[in-house]
Design a protein around this motif. Structure first.
Motif, PDB file in Angstrom:
ATOM      1  N   VAL A   8       3.421   9.554 -10.232  1.00 29.71           N
ATOM      2  CA  VAL A   8       2.808   9.585 -11.566  1.00 29.71           C
ATOM      3  C   VAL A   8       1.902  10.812 -11.705  1.00 29.71           C
ATOM      4  CG1 VAL A   8       1.170   8.395 -13.076  1.00 29.71           C
ATOM      5  CG2 VAL A   8       2.988   7.108 -11.964  1.00 29.71           C
ATOM      6  N   VAL A   9       1.136  11.125 -10.690  1.00 28.29           N
ATOM      7  CA  VAL A   9       0.260  12.305 -10.743  1.00 28.29           C
ATOM      8  C   VAL A   9       1.095  13.576 -10.890  1.00 28.29           C
ATOM      9  CG1 VAL A   9      -1.333  13.708  -9.380  1.00 28.29           C
ATOM     10  CG2 VAL A   9      -1.671  11.244  -9.532  1.00 28.29           C
ATOM     11  N   VAL A  40       4.114   5.585  -5.670  1.00 24.17           N
ATOM     12  CA  VAL A  40       4.122   5.536  -7.137  1.00 24.17           C
ATOM     13  C   VAL A  40       2.985   6.378  -7.708  1.00 24.17           C
ATOM     14  CG1 VAL A  40       3.779   4.004  -9.122  1.00 24.17           C
ATOM     15  CG2 VAL A  40       5.315   3.324  -7.277  1.00 24.17           C
ATOM     16  N   THR A  41       1.810   6.304  -7.097  1.00 29.96           N
ATOM     17  CA  THR A  41       0.669   7.090  -7.561  1.00 29.96           C
ATOM     18  C   THR A  41       0.961   8.582  -7.473  1.00 29.96           C
ATOM     19  OG1 THR A  41      -0.858   5.355  -6.881  1.00 29.96           O
ATOM     20  CG2 THR A  41      -1.785   7.551  -7.201  1.00 29.96           C
ATOM     21  N   ILE A  42       1.505   9.024  -6.351  1.00 27.04           N
ATOM     22  CA  ILE A  42       1.843  10.444  -6.186  1.00 27.04           C
ATOM     23  C   ILE A  42       2.875  10.862  -7.232  1.00 27.04           C
ATOM     24  CG2 ILE A  42       2.986  12.085  -4.648  1.00 27.04           C
ATOM     25  CD1 ILE A  42       1.653  10.517  -2.312  1.00 27.04           C
ATOM     26  N   SER A  73       2.525   1.626  -3.419  1.00 31.68           N
ATOM     27  CA  SER A  73       1.521   2.027  -4.409  1.00 31.68           C
ATOM     28  C   SER A  73       1.171   3.505  -4.264  1.00 31.68           C
ATOM     29  CB  SER A  73       0.257   1.184  -4.255  1.00 31.68           C
ATOM     30  OG  SER A  73       0.531  -0.160  -4.533  1.00 31.68           O
ATOM     31  N   ALA A  74       1.050   3.987  -3.041  1.00 27.18           N
ATOM     32  CA  ALA A  74       0.737   5.398  -2.820  1.00 27.18           C
ATOM     33  C   ALA A  74       1.865   6.291  -3.315  1.00 27.18           C
ATOM     34  CB  ALA A  74       0.475   5.647  -1.330  1.00 27.18           C
ATOM     35  N   THR A 111       0.833  -1.205   0.000  1.00 25.48           N
ATOM     36  CA  THR A 111       0.000   0.000   0.000  1.00 25.48           C
ATOM     37  C   THR A 111       0.867   1.255   0.000  1.00 25.48           C
ATOM     38  OG1 THR A 111      -1.728  -1.186   1.186  1.00 25.48           O
ATOM     39  CG2 THR A 111      -1.814   1.228   1.252  1.00 25.48           C
TER      40      THR A 111
END
Length: 44
Positions: free
Chosen positions: A38-39, A34-36, A31-32, A28
């Motif tokens: 990419v955004v 990586v998400t930040i 993933s958070a 988790t």
């Protein structure tokens, strides 16, 4: 059917559960991050 309440089975079950929860926790977090990333890449 084996008795699942014996000491060895419970130790194994607890170790398996600890490994699973640790994997989910770190998964988790990664993933958070990586998400930040990419955004932020998309927004710039």
């Amino acid at each position: 059917m084996p008795d699942m309440t014996s000491g060895n089975d419970m130790e194994f079950a607890n170790k398996t559960y600890e490994g699973f929860t640790s994997f989910v926790k770190w998964g988790t977090i990664v993933s958070a991050i990586v998400t930040i990333f990419v955004v932020m890449l998309i927004a710039s």
